[in-house]
Design a protein around this motif. Structure first.
Motif, PDB file in Angstrom:
ATOM      1  N   VAL A  10       0.840  -1.201   0.000  1.00  0.00           N
ATOM      2  CA  VAL A  10       0.000   0.000   0.000  1.00  0.00           C
ATOM      3  C   VAL A  10       0.873   1.250   0.000  1.00  0.00           C
ATOM      4  O   VAL A  10       0.616   2.207  -0.743  1.00  0.00           O
ATOM      5  CB  VAL A  10      -0.966  -0.007   1.209  1.00  0.00           C
ATOM      6  CG1 VAL A  10      -1.603   1.351   1.403  1.00  0.00           C
ATOM      7  CG2 VAL A  10      -2.025  -1.070   1.036  1.00  0.00           C
ATOM      8  N   VAL A  11       1.918   1.253   0.809  1.00  0.00           N
ATOM      9  CA  VAL A  11       2.821   2.409   0.866  1.00  0.00           C
ATOM     10  C   VAL A  11       3.511   2.619  -0.475  1.00  0.00           C
ATOM     11  O   VAL A  11       3.608   3.755  -0.965  1.00  0.00           O
ATOM     12  CB  VAL A  11       3.851   2.232   2.002  1.00  0.00           C
ATOM     13  CG1 VAL A  11       4.934   3.297   1.940  1.00  0.00           C
ATOM     14  CG2 VAL A  11       3.158   2.261   3.359  1.00  0.00           C
ATOM     15  N   ILE A  57      -5.739  -0.291  -0.474  1.00  0.00           N
ATOM     16  CA  ILE A  57      -6.091   0.236   0.849  1.00  0.00           C
ATOM     17  C   ILE A  57      -7.365  -0.427   1.359  1.00  0.00           C
ATOM     18  O   ILE A  57      -7.436  -0.855   2.522  1.00  0.00           O
ATOM     19  CB  ILE A  57      -6.238   1.768   0.803  1.00  0.00           C
ATOM     20  CG1 ILE A  57      -4.878   2.420   0.579  1.00  0.00           C
ATOM     21  CG2 ILE A  57      -6.880   2.293   2.082  1.00  0.00           C
ATOM     22  CD1 ILE A  57      -4.950   3.888   0.216  1.00  0.00           C
ATOM     23  N   LEU A  58      -8.364  -0.530   0.502  1.00  0.00           N
ATOM     24  CA  LEU A  58      -9.619  -1.175   0.903  1.00  0.00           C
ATOM     25  C   LEU A  58      -9.397  -2.647   1.234  1.00  0.00           C
ATOM     26  O   LEU A  58      -9.965  -3.166   2.205  1.00  0.00           O
ATOM     27  CB  LEU A  58     -10.665  -1.018  -0.193  1.00  0.00           C
ATOM     28  CG  LEU A  58     -11.193   0.405  -0.399  1.00  0.00           C
ATOM     29  CD1 LEU A  58     -12.107   0.451  -1.614  1.00  0.00           C
ATOM     30  CD2 LEU A  58     -11.900   0.910   0.840  1.00  0.00           C
ATOM     31  N   LEU A  59      -8.576  -3.326   0.450  1.00  0.00           N
ATOM     32  CA  LEU A  59      -8.251  -4.723   0.730  1.00  0.00           C
ATOM     33  C   LEU A  59      -7.541  -4.855   2.067  1.00  0.00           C
ATOM     34  O   LEU A  59      -7.852  -5.747   2.868  1.00  0.00           O
ATOM     35  CB  LEU A  59      -7.384  -5.295  -0.402  1.00  0.00           C
ATOM     36  CG  LEU A  59      -6.949  -6.752  -0.245  1.00  0.00           C
ATOM     37  CD1 LEU A  59      -8.171  -7.672  -0.315  1.00  0.00           C
ATOM     38  CD2 LEU A  59      -5.935  -7.111  -1.317  1.00  0.00           C
ATOM     39  N   PHE A  60      -6.603  -3.964   2.337  1.00  0.00           N
ATOM     40  CA  PHE A  60      -5.879  -3.980   3.604  1.00  0.00           C
ATOM     41  C   PHE A  60      -6.835  -3.803   4.780  1.00  0.00           C
ATOM     42  O   PHE A  60      -6.786  -4.553   5.752  1.00  0.00           O
ATOM     43  CB  PHE A  60      -4.804  -2.878   3.615  1.00  0.00           C
ATOM     44  CG  PHE A  60      -4.072  -2.781   4.914  1.00  0.00           C
ATOM     45  CD1 PHE A  60      -3.051  -3.662   5.215  1.00  0.00           C
ATOM     46  CD2 PHE A  60      -4.394  -1.811   5.846  1.00  0.00           C
ATOM     47  CE1 PHE A  60      -2.370  -3.577   6.415  1.00  0.00           C
ATOM     48  CE2 PHE A  60      -3.728  -1.719   7.048  1.00  0.00           C
ATOM     49  CZ  PHE A  60      -2.703  -2.607   7.333  1.00  0.00           C
ATOM     50  N   VAL A  61      -7.723  -2.822   4.683  1.00  0.00           N
ATOM     51  CA  VAL A  61      -8.667  -2.568   5.771  1.00  0.00           C
ATOM     52  C   VAL A  61      -9.614  -3.762   5.932  1.00  0.00           C
ATOM     53  O   VAL A  61      -9.888  -4.192   7.056  1.00  0.00           O
ATOM     54  CB  VAL A  61      -9.472  -1.269   5.497  1.00  0.00           C
ATOM     55  CG1 VAL A  61     -10.623  -1.116   6.457  1.00  0.00           C
ATOM     56  CG2 VAL A  61      -8.538  -0.060   5.585  1.00  0.00           C
ATOM     57  N   TRP A  62     -10.072  -4.320   4.833  1.00  0.00           N
ATOM     58  CA  TRP A  62     -10.995  -5.449   4.910  1.00  0.00           C
ATOM     59  C   TRP A  62     -10.321  -6.682   5.522  1.00  0.00           C
ATOM     60  O   TRP A  62     -10.901  -7.341   6.398  1.00  0.00           O
ATOM     61  CB  TRP A  62     -11.517  -5.761   3.510  1.00  0.00           C
ATOM     62  CG  TRP A  62     -12.502  -6.881   3.473  1.00  0.00           C
ATOM     63  CD1 TRP A  62     -13.722  -6.939   4.070  1.00  0.00           C
ATOM     64  CD2 TRP A  62     -12.321  -8.126   2.790  1.00  0.00           C
ATOM     65  NE1 TRP A  62     -14.314  -8.156   3.791  1.00  0.00           N
ATOM     66  CE2 TRP A  62     -13.483  -8.903   3.010  1.00  0.00           C
ATOM     67  CE3 TRP A  62     -11.300  -8.652   2.002  1.00  0.00           C
ATOM     68  CZ2 TRP A  62     -13.650 -10.165   2.482  1.00  0.00           C
ATOM     69  CZ3 TRP A  62     -11.472  -9.910   1.464  1.00  0.00           C
ATOM     70  CH2 TRP A  62     -12.633 -10.653   1.714  1.00  0.00           C
ATOM     71  N   ARG A  64      -7.662  -6.827   7.437  1.00  0.00           N
ATOM     72  CA  ARG A  64      -7.166  -6.613   8.802  1.00  0.00           C
ATOM     73  C   ARG A  64      -8.300  -6.310   9.765  1.00  0.00           C
ATOM     74  O   ARG A  64      -8.084  -5.986  10.925  1.00  0.00           O
ATOM     75  CB  ARG A  64      -6.135  -5.498   8.846  1.00  0.00           C
ATOM     76  CG  ARG A  64      -4.915  -5.738   7.970  1.00  0.00           C
ATOM     77  CD  ARG A  64      -4.224  -7.064   8.283  1.00  0.00           C
ATOM     78  NE  ARG A  64      -3.056  -7.270   7.477  1.00  0.00           N
ATOM     79  CZ  ARG A  64      -2.993  -8.115   6.442  1.00  0.00           C
ATOM     80  NH1 ARG A  64      -4.035  -8.809   6.077  1.00  0.00           N
ATOM     81  NH2 ARG A  64      -1.884  -8.258   5.761  1.00  0.00           N
ATOM     82  N   GLY A  65      -9.521  -6.367   9.319  1.00  0.00           N
ATOM     83  CA  GLY A  65     -10.671  -6.243  10.200  1.00  0.00           C
ATOM     84  C   GLY A  65     -11.096  -4.845  10.525  1.00  0.00           C
ATOM     85  O   GLY A  65     -11.875  -4.646  11.445  1.00  0.00           O
ATOM     86  N   GLY A  66     -10.618  -3.854   9.910  1.00  0.00           N
ATOM     87  CA  GLY A  66     -10.924  -2.448   9.997  1.00  0.00           C
ATOM     88  C   GLY A  66     -11.855  -1.928  11.079  1.00  0.00           C
ATOM     89  O   GLY A  66     -12.267  -0.799  11.003  1.00  0.00           O
ATOM     90  N   ASN A  67     -12.213  -2.698  12.098  1.00  0.00           N
ATOM     91  CA  ASN A  67     -13.134  -2.230  13.130  1.00  0.00           C
ATOM     92  C   ASN A  67     -12.418  -1.578  14.300  1.00  0.00           C
ATOM     93  O   ASN A  67     -13.030  -1.266  15.300  1.00  0.00           O
ATOM     94  CB  ASN A  67     -13.990  -3.390  13.650  1.00  0.00           C
ATOM     95  CG  ASN A  67     -14.925  -3.903  12.603  1.00  0.00           C
ATOM     96  OD1 ASN A  67     -15.296  -3.177  11.696  1.00  0.00           O
ATOM     97  ND2 ASN A  67     -15.295  -5.163  12.707  1.00  0.00           N
ATOM     98  N   GLY A  68     -11.144  -1.394  14.200  1.00  0.00           N
ATOM     99  CA  GLY A  68     -10.489  -0.623  15.209  1.00  0.00           C
ATOM    100  C   GLY A  68      -9.546  -1.320  16.069  1.00  0.00           C
ATOM    101  O   GLY A  68      -9.020  -0.936  16.973  1.00  0.00           O
TER     102      GLY A  68
END
Length: 68
Positions: A10-11, A57-62, A64-68
């Motif tokens: 992503v970076v 970025i969306l794949l990373f958040v999805w 890694r569980g993006g809920n915090g």
């Protein structure tokens, strides 16, 4: 966080977008035949690279569980 390969990707994708954007803006600034030949092409590459970066970025958040 840099030990995560997806985050590193992503970076790299975001850095690629920034580099392409700067090259495109630079070719606008030069003007003349250079701008005519390369500016539009660079901005198209930027849009494609930006779409890839957003997808990563969306794949990373999805993943890694993006809920915090």
């Amino acid at each position: 966080m840099f030990d995560d390969p997806l985050f590193a990707l992503v970076v790299v994708a975001c850095a690629a977008v920034l580099i392409i954007l700067m090259l495109g803006i630079g070719s606008f600034g030069v003007g003349g035949k250079t701008a005519h030949k390369y500016s539009n092409k660079m901005m198209r590459w930027r849009v494609a690279a930006q779409a890839i970066a957003i997808a990563l970025i969306l794949l990373f958040v999805w993943l890694r569980g993006g809920n915090g």
